[in-house]
Design a protein around this motif. Structure first.
Motif, PDB file in Angstrom:
ATOM      1  N   GLU A  92      64.843  53.653  41.058  1.00 49.11           N
ATOM      2  CA  GLU A  92      64.382  52.291  40.785  1.00 49.11           C
ATOM      3  C   GLU A  92      62.912  52.223  40.374  1.00 49.11           C
ATOM      4  OE1 GLU A  92      65.243  49.699  44.011  1.00 49.11           O
ATOM      5  OE2 GLU A  92      67.424  50.014  43.912  1.00 49.11           O
ATOM      6  N   ALA A  93      62.057  53.027  40.993  1.00 49.29           N
ATOM      7  CA  ALA A  93      60.632  52.955  40.674  1.00 49.29           C
ATOM      8  C   ALA A  93      60.381  53.348  39.222  1.00 49.29           C
ATOM      9  CB  ALA A  93      59.828  53.846  41.622  1.00 49.29           C
ATOM     10  N   LEU A  94      60.990  54.443  38.773  1.00 44.94           N
ATOM     11  CA  LEU A  94      60.832  54.866  37.381  1.00 44.94           C
ATOM     12  C   LEU A  94      61.422  53.830  36.435  1.00 44.94           C
ATOM     13  CD1 LEU A  94      61.229  58.340  35.808  1.00 44.94           C
ATOM     14  CD2 LEU A  94      62.656  56.491  34.935  1.00 44.94           C
ATOM     15  N   GLN A  95      62.592  53.325  36.767  1.00 47.42           N
ATOM     16  CA  GLN A  95      63.254  52.351  35.892  1.00 47.42           C
ATOM     17  C   GLN A  95      62.461  51.044  35.808  1.00 47.42           C
ATOM     18  OE1 GLN A  95      67.493  52.083  36.974  1.00 47.42           O
ATOM     19  NE2 GLN A  95      67.365  54.230  37.611  1.00 47.42           N
ATOM     20  N   GLU A  96      61.872  50.630  36.921  1.00 50.20           N
ATOM     21  CA  GLU A  96      61.045  49.423  36.917  1.00 50.20           C
ATOM     22  C   GLU A  96      59.804  49.633  36.053  1.00 50.20           C
ATOM     23  OE1 GLU A  96      59.402  45.655  37.803  1.00 50.20           O
ATOM     24  OE2 GLU A  96      61.454  46.441  37.926  1.00 50.20           O
ATOM     25  N   CYS A  97      59.192  50.800  36.178  1.00 50.31           N
ATOM     26  CA  CYS A  97      58.036  51.119  35.350  1.00 50.31           C
ATOM     27  C   CYS A  97      58.419  51.090  33.872  1.00 50.31           C
ATOM     28  CB  CYS A  97      57.493  52.499  35.737  1.00 50.31           C
ATOM     29  SG  CYS A  97      56.065  53.046  34.790  1.00 50.31           S
ATOM     30  N   ALA A  98      59.546  51.692  33.535  1.00 48.24           N
ATOM     31  CA  ALA A  98      59.991  51.752  32.141  1.00 48.24           C
ATOM     32  C   ALA A  98      60.219  50.371  31.554  1.00 48.24           C
ATOM     33  CB  ALA A  98      61.269  52.575  32.042  1.00 48.24           C
ATOM     34  N   SER A  99      60.673  49.428  32.382  1.00 52.36           N
ATOM     35  CA  SER A  99      60.984  48.088  31.880  1.00 52.36           C
ATOM     36  C   SER A  99      59.747  47.341  31.401  1.00 52.36           C
ATOM     37  CB  SER A  99      61.709  47.278  32.960  1.00 52.36           C
ATOM     38  OG  SER A  99      60.815  46.926  34.020  1.00 52.36           O
ATOM     39  N   HIS A 100      58.566  47.787  31.833  1.00 47.64           N
ATOM     40  CA  HIS A 100      57.322  47.118  31.443  1.00 47.64           C
ATOM     41  C   HIS A 100      56.595  47.839  30.306  1.00 47.64           C
ATOM     42  CE1 HIS A 100      57.553  44.320  34.790  1.00 47.64           C
ATOM     43  NE2 HIS A 100      57.813  45.342  35.595  1.00 47.64           N
ATOM     44  N   ILE A 101      57.181  48.925  29.815  1.00 52.71           N
ATOM     45  CA  ILE A 101      56.539  49.713  28.755  1.00 52.71           C
ATOM     46  C   ILE A 101      57.220  49.402  27.428  1.00 52.71           C
ATOM     47  CG2 ILE A 101      56.064  52.040  27.910  1.00 52.71           C
ATOM     48  CD1 ILE A 101      56.048  52.952  30.861  1.00 52.71           C
ATOM     49  N   HIS A 102      56.431  49.010  26.452  1.00 52.89           N
ATOM     50  CA  HIS A 102      56.976  48.660  25.143  1.00 52.89           C
ATOM     51  C   HIS A 102      56.250  49.371  24.009  1.00 52.89           C
ATOM     52  CE1 HIS A 102      59.278  45.551  27.189  1.00 52.89           C
ATOM     53  NE2 HIS A 102      58.148  45.177  27.777  1.00 52.89           N
ATOM     54  N   GLU A 103      55.209  50.135  24.344  1.00 54.40           N
ATOM     55  CA  GLU A 103      54.447  50.829  23.316  1.00 54.40           C
ATOM     56  C   GLU A 103      54.735  52.326  23.392  1.00 54.40           C
ATOM     57  OE1 GLU A 103      51.687  50.485  26.938  1.00 54.40           O
ATOM     58  OE2 GLU A 103      53.303  49.356  25.985  1.00 54.40           O
ATOM     59  N   PRO A 104      54.588  53.045  22.263  1.00 56.73           N
ATOM     60  CA  PRO A 104      54.795  54.497  22.280  1.00 56.73           C
ATOM     61  C   PRO A 104      53.645  55.209  22.976  1.00 56.73           C
ATOM     62  CG  PRO A 104      54.001  53.800  20.134  1.00 56.73           C
ATOM     63  CD  PRO A 104      54.248  52.534  20.928  1.00 56.73           C
ATOM     64  N   PHE A 105      53.837  56.491  23.201  1.00 51.43           N
ATOM     65  CA  PHE A 105      52.804  57.381  23.753  1.00 51.43           C
ATOM     66  C   PHE A 105      52.495  57.123  25.222  1.00 51.43           C
ATOM     67  CE2 PHE A 105      51.472  56.816  19.162  1.00 51.43           C
ATOM     68  CZ  PHE A 105      52.199  57.908  18.719  1.00 51.43           C
ATOM     69  N   VAL A 106      53.404  56.446  25.935  1.00 49.69           N
ATOM     70  CA  VAL A 106      53.347  56.359  27.389  1.00 49.69           C
ATOM     71  C   VAL A 106      54.542  57.164  27.915  1.00 49.69           C
ATOM     72  CG1 VAL A 106      53.394  54.885  29.417  1.00 49.69           C
ATOM     73  CG2 VAL A 106      52.234  54.104  27.338  1.00 49.69           C
ATOM     74  N   TYR A 107      54.264  58.185  28.696  1.00 50.82           N
ATOM     75  CA  TYR A 107      55.292  59.147  29.095  1.00 50.82           C
ATOM     76  C   TYR A 107      55.760  58.898  30.521  1.00 50.82           C
ATOM     77  CZ  TYR A 107      54.329  61.930  24.928  1.00 50.82           C
ATOM     78  OH  TYR A 107      54.204  62.360  23.630  1.00 50.82           O
ATOM     79  N   LEU A 108      57.053  59.073  30.722  1.00 56.09           N
ATOM     80  CA  LEU A 108      57.656  59.047  32.047  1.00 56.09           C
ATOM     81  C   LEU A 108      58.155  60.445  32.367  1.00 56.09           C
ATOM     82  CD1 LEU A 108      59.837  55.803  31.811  1.00 56.09           C
ATOM     83  CD2 LEU A 108      57.531  56.030  32.756  1.00 56.09           C
ATOM     84  N   LYS A 109      57.827  60.939  33.554  1.00 50.29           N
ATOM     85  CA  LYS A 109      58.210  62.293  33.931  1.00 50.29           C
ATOM     86  C   LYS A 109      58.771  62.297  35.343  1.00 50.29           C
ATOM     87  CE  LYS A 109      54.801  64.448  30.876  1.00 50.29           C
ATOM     88  NZ  LYS A 109      55.572  65.465  30.154  1.00 50.29           N
ATOM     89  N   ALA A 110      59.752  63.178  35.577  1.00 44.85           N
ATOM     90  CA  ALA A 110      60.348  63.297  36.907  1.00 44.85           C
ATOM     91  C   ALA A 110      61.037  64.654  37.033  1.00 44.85           C
ATOM     92  CB  ALA A 110      61.352  62.175  37.154  1.00 44.85           C
TER      93      ALA A 110
END
Length: 211
Positions: free
Chosen positions: A51-69
């Motif tokens: 949920e934490a990663l998915q919540e973070c992703a929902s607020h990102i709309h621009e490129p060059f912001v990376y999610l890692k796990a």
């Protein structure tokens, strides 16, 4: 060993010191680094793709912001909408004990050490004094983080990466390091396994494609 947020923070702190970027901060149940590069504005690291990663992703709309796990790519893919690109998988790896081998470079090469940002950097130079291989290690409060172990293509398959890792590991041993961490590519994983490292978890990355 359990891959928890504390371990990820130790890894990410070393990565940040090696790259000369701000140290990680706690954010939204994970960690964030404000990298500030043209091709990577920020990275968020979480212990899973929940949920934490998915919540973070929902607020990102621009490129060059990376999610890692530390999850496998399929798991990351299922956790995120199709607009996210899942990159080639990497591997979070660990070793606690020093490598028992000579750190001397192969014949025809010499080693040169310098400091770069917060890392100790070793270059292996060919007979012409050109860089043939390069790697870095950050020594921070008992943890050694190895970063960007690279061999120039024309010098590959000559044992340089192995010699480089042994030389960097010797620096970690001198600093009485009790934990060694790195994130490996698929190609690098085989070398590190042969040196006694072990895989803690796959390490996956998601990013929005540039327009």
């Amino acid at each position: 060993m359990i891959v928890d947020l504390s371990l990820l923070e130790r890894w990410l702190t070393g990565w940040s010191l090696a790259r000369g970027v701000p140290l990680p901060r706690h954010h939204g149940g994970g960690l964030a680094v404000d990298v500030g590069w043209p091709d990577q504005w920020r990275r968020h690291v979480f212990v899973d793709a929940g949920e934490a990663l998915q919540e973070c992703a929902s607020h990102i709309h621009e490129p060059f912001v990376y999610l890692k796990a530390p999850v496998d790519p399929d798991h990351m893919r299922r956790a995120l909408p199709a607009r996210w690109t899942i990159e080639t998988p990497h591997y979070l790896m660990y070793r606690s004990t020093p490598i028992s081998a000579s750190a001397a470079p192969p014949a025809g090469y010499t080693a040169n050490m310098e400091e770069e940002n917060g890392a100790s950097l070793i270059r292996l130079l060919d007979a012409a004094g050109q860089t043939a291989a390069i790697g870095r290690v950050v020594l921070n409060h008992g943890t050694a983080v190895f970063d960007r172990i690279e061999t120039v293509e024309s010098h590959r398959r000559k044992g340089l990466a192995r010699a480089l890792m042994i030389a960097l590991d010797a620096l970690a041993e001198q600093a009485a390091t009790t934990e060694r961490l790195l994130v490996a590519t698929e190609a690098g994983r085989a070398l590190y396994l042969s040196l006694g490292w072990r895989v803690l978890a796959p390490y996956s990355t998601a990013v929005l494609a540039a327009p």
